[in-house]
Design an enzyme around this catalytic site. Structure first.
Site, PDB file in Angstrom:
ATOM      1  N   TYR A 152       3.647  -2.723  -5.153  1.00  0.00           N
ATOM      2  CA  TYR A 152       2.753  -1.960  -4.290  1.00  0.00           C
ATOM      3  C   TYR A 152       1.756  -1.126  -5.093  1.00  0.00           C
ATOM      4  O   TYR A 152       0.761  -0.657  -4.540  1.00  0.00           O
ATOM      5  CB  TYR A 152       3.533  -1.018  -3.363  1.00  0.00           C
ATOM      6  CG  TYR A 152       4.450  -1.679  -2.372  1.00  0.00           C
ATOM      7  CD1 TYR A 152       4.507  -3.066  -2.224  1.00  0.00           C
ATOM      8  CD2 TYR A 152       5.289  -0.903  -1.571  1.00  0.00           C
ATOM      9  CE1 TYR A 152       5.369  -3.654  -1.312  1.00  0.00           C
ATOM     10  CE2 TYR A 152       6.153  -1.486  -0.660  1.00  0.00           C
ATOM     11  CZ  TYR A 152       6.196  -2.861  -0.537  1.00  0.00           C
ATOM     12  OH  TYR A 152       7.053  -3.431   0.359  1.00  0.00           O
ATOM     13  N   HIS A 171      13.004  -7.920  -4.960  1.00  0.00           N
ATOM     14  CA  HIS A 171      11.970  -7.990  -3.933  1.00  0.00           C
ATOM     15  C   HIS A 171      11.862  -9.379  -3.298  1.00  0.00           C
ATOM     16  O   HIS A 171      11.730  -9.508  -2.086  1.00  0.00           O
ATOM     17  CB  HIS A 171      10.619  -7.578  -4.535  1.00  0.00           C
ATOM     18  CG  HIS A 171       9.623  -7.117  -3.526  1.00  0.00           C
ATOM     19  ND1 HIS A 171       8.600  -6.253  -3.833  1.00  0.00           N
ATOM     20  CD2 HIS A 171       9.492  -7.382  -2.202  1.00  0.00           C
ATOM     21  CE1 HIS A 171       7.887  -6.022  -2.746  1.00  0.00           C
ATOM     22  NE2 HIS A 171       8.402  -6.696  -1.741  1.00  0.00           N
TER      23      HIS A 171
END
EC number: 1.1.1.274
Length: 268
Positions: free
Chosen positions: A41, A99
């Site tokens: 991110y 992730h």
């Protein structure tokens, strides 16, 4: 000791710079105690700044980050997590997730999970888990670690994509699910069924969609840049839907997936 994962968290995907600082700051002021970020991110430093500047004690927060696919190899995972901790300005996170499964199985899952477990042993993370794992990936992880060691599987889950096979398998194994993109980038809010149920409860469509997930014992991590929406989402925990209303929402499922990059696994 880590605090239990709060059922409603603050997602930070796609939020950058001052926008994410303001969102996290507002969220903490409103009562959010679960903050979700990830290495990819590129906002861990800003999330860390907002947390550091808040008046909320660290031991009252549940912070999640996620290891990116490029850092899944044994020699990279822990150093990358240490970098994440430095950016977040904390000595540990409460939950660290893989992730995505390694694209093309380039890094064996056992290698990543063993490194993640070592990070937990070292106190860098209180709990470990996974994200975007299929049933097959979960089966591998359970065989390697045991279901009790997997704190959650964070997956896309909302009324338009209900992931029933995966959700059923996870429930049977006692593995908790965290729903990301729980509003499908706003698409759920336009569903007539959701709007009608919201009107009946004097609630917002977002609250209805979140309550529907919460009543299935999933955690949710909606994101917003607007303080009023952050407050409204948090209030979803107080909304109770009837069995009939939940069944109506369940009928909205059409397998509409928002997150499906080219390196995604073959979904169930």
């Amino acid at each position: 000791m880590s605090i239990p994962m709060p059922a409603i968290g603050l997602g930070t995907f796609r939020l950058q710079g001052q926008t994410v600082i303001d969102s996290v700051r507002s969220g903490l002021e409103l009562g959010y105690r679960h903050i979700d970020t990830a290495q990819i991110y590129a906002n861990e430093a800003e999330v860390g700044l907002a947390i550091a500047e808040s008046s909320v004690a660290r031991d009252q927060l549940f912070i999640t980050t996620k290891i990116w696919t490029e850092n899944l190899a044994a020699e990279k995972l822990i150093p990358s997590l240490e970098d994440s901790l430095a950016r977040l300005r904390v000595e540990h996170v409460d939950l660290t997730l893989i992730h995505w499964p390694s694209p093309g199985e380039a890094v064996p899952l056992a290698e990543s999970l063993m490194a993640l477990q070592e990070a937990k042993r070292r106190g860098l993370t209180r709990q470990i888990g996974v994200s975007n794992f299929t049933i097959a990936h979960l089966q591998q992880a359970i065989a390697l670690l045991g279901a009790d060691e997997i704190a959650t599987n964070q997956v896309e889950l909302h009324p338009l994509l209900q992931n029933r096979k995966l959700a059923g398998f996870a429930r049977a194994q006692g593995i908790h699910l965290t729903a990301y993109m729980p509003l499908a980038y706003g698409k759920v809010l336009a569903e007539p069924v959701v709007q009608r149920i919201a009107a009946a409860h004097d609630a917002t469509p977002a609250q209805v969609a979140l309550a529907w997930l919460l009543q299935q014992d999933h955690a949710v991590i909606p994101s917003s840049t607007r303080r009023e929406n952050l407050a409204s989402n948090l209030a979803a925990a107080r909304l109770h839907l009837s069995a009939a209303e939940r069944a109506e929402i369940a009928a909205c499922d059409r397998g509409e997936r928002m997150a499906n990059p080219d390196f995604a696994p073959r979904w169930d």
